[in-house]
Design a protein around this motif. Sequence first.
Motif, short mmCIF file in Angstrom:
data_model
loop_
_atom_site.label_atom_id
_atom_site.label_comp_id
_atom_site.label_asym_id
_atom_site.label_seq_id
_atom_site.Cartn_x
_atom_site.Cartn_y
_atom_site.Cartn_z
N CYS A 1 0.83 -1.20 0.00
CA CYS A 1 0.00 0.00 0.00
C CYS A 1 0.86 1.25 0.00
O CYS A 1 2.03 1.23 0.39
N GLU A 2 0.25 2.32 -0.49
CA GLU A 2 0.93 3.62 -0.48
C GLU A 2 0.40 4.38 0.72
O GLU A 2 -0.82 4.52 0.88
N GLY A 3 1.28 4.83 1.58
CA GLY A 3 0.80 5.45 2.80
C GLY A 3 1.60 6.65 3.27
O GLY A 3 2.69 6.94 2.76
N ILE A 4 1.02 7.34 4.24
CA ILE A 4 1.69 8.44 4.93
C ILE A 4 1.67 8.10 6.42
O ILE A 4 0.62 7.71 6.95
N GLY B 1 5.37 6.82 1.60
CA GLY B 1 6.11 5.69 1.04
C GLY B 1 5.22 4.54 0.63
O GLY B 1 3.99 4.60 0.76
N TYR B 2 5.87 3.51 0.11
CA TYR B 2 5.19 2.24 -0.14
C TYR B 2 5.49 1.31 1.01
O TYR B 2 6.63 1.24 1.48
N ASP C 1 8.91 10.03 -0.28
CA ASP C 1 9.26 11.39 0.11
C ASP C 1 9.39 11.42 1.63
O ASP C 1 8.43 11.14 2.34
N SER C 2 10.57 11.76 2.12
CA SER C 2 10.79 11.76 3.57
C SER C 2 10.31 13.06 4.22
O SER C 2 10.31 13.18 5.43
#
Length: 257
Positions: A5-8, A56-57, A76-77
């Motif tokens: 999944c793509e998450g924050i 990130g993923y 993206d950090s």
Amino acid sequence: MLEKCEGIVLRTNDYGETNKIVTMLTREKGKRGAVARGAKKTNSRLSGVTQPFTHGYFLVQGGRGLGTMQQGETLDSMRHIREDLVKTAYAAYIVEMTDRTTEDGEGGAPLFELVRKSLVYINEGMDPAIVTNIFEMKMLAHVGLRPELSSCAVCGETEGRFGFSIRENGLICHRCFDKDPYYLPLSPAAIRLLRLFYFFDLDRLGSIDVKESTKKELRSAISMYYDEYAGLFLKSRRFLEQMERFENAFKKDEADD
Ligand SMILES: [Zn+2]
């Protein structure tokens, strides 16, 4: 079951000596938690990707409930946020509000995009106070609030001077000011921005330069509305307010010189 999944990362909590429980907002599955084993150790391959605000993923093992994070890849950090106390304070408010207003499994792509873009704008150096105001105006629908901002909430007029009324749930025109003695008077600039932030598409945000006095008006109108209707007490908000007071005191000192 292994899921990508793509998450924050919204929040992390310590779990045992070396593990973290990571709460993420994902594009595909809304808010979800996962245990990141060993992530508290600085040499862990999960330590960087599980920092708050990271986009990130993530590869998560397990179905419903808490899964186990197997891998993470940083997209993206949000490095510039992390390096700056003021940006961090606003970003912390954005992720805390998202966390507190979203149940596990809730969310979805529009909310994910709103949070992601807001963090990206702050990371890229846009005025974090303005980005946060836009985020708050866009979050109203998510928390179930629909103020009337296109015309007067009492008579429907679109022309005239306007103020903001908590009681009438939106803007009221000068003809209707007597309907709410506690209405908040706002300048035409503040009214225009409240509407803009509420209705426009976040993708189209260019550079916005807002006067300090207008910023103050926006801050008080939006805070007043949230305080009355949303019933949220956010730790990060108290910190933000203290910081803003400190900044204002500092600015006044500079002006006095
Ligand atoms: Zn009216």
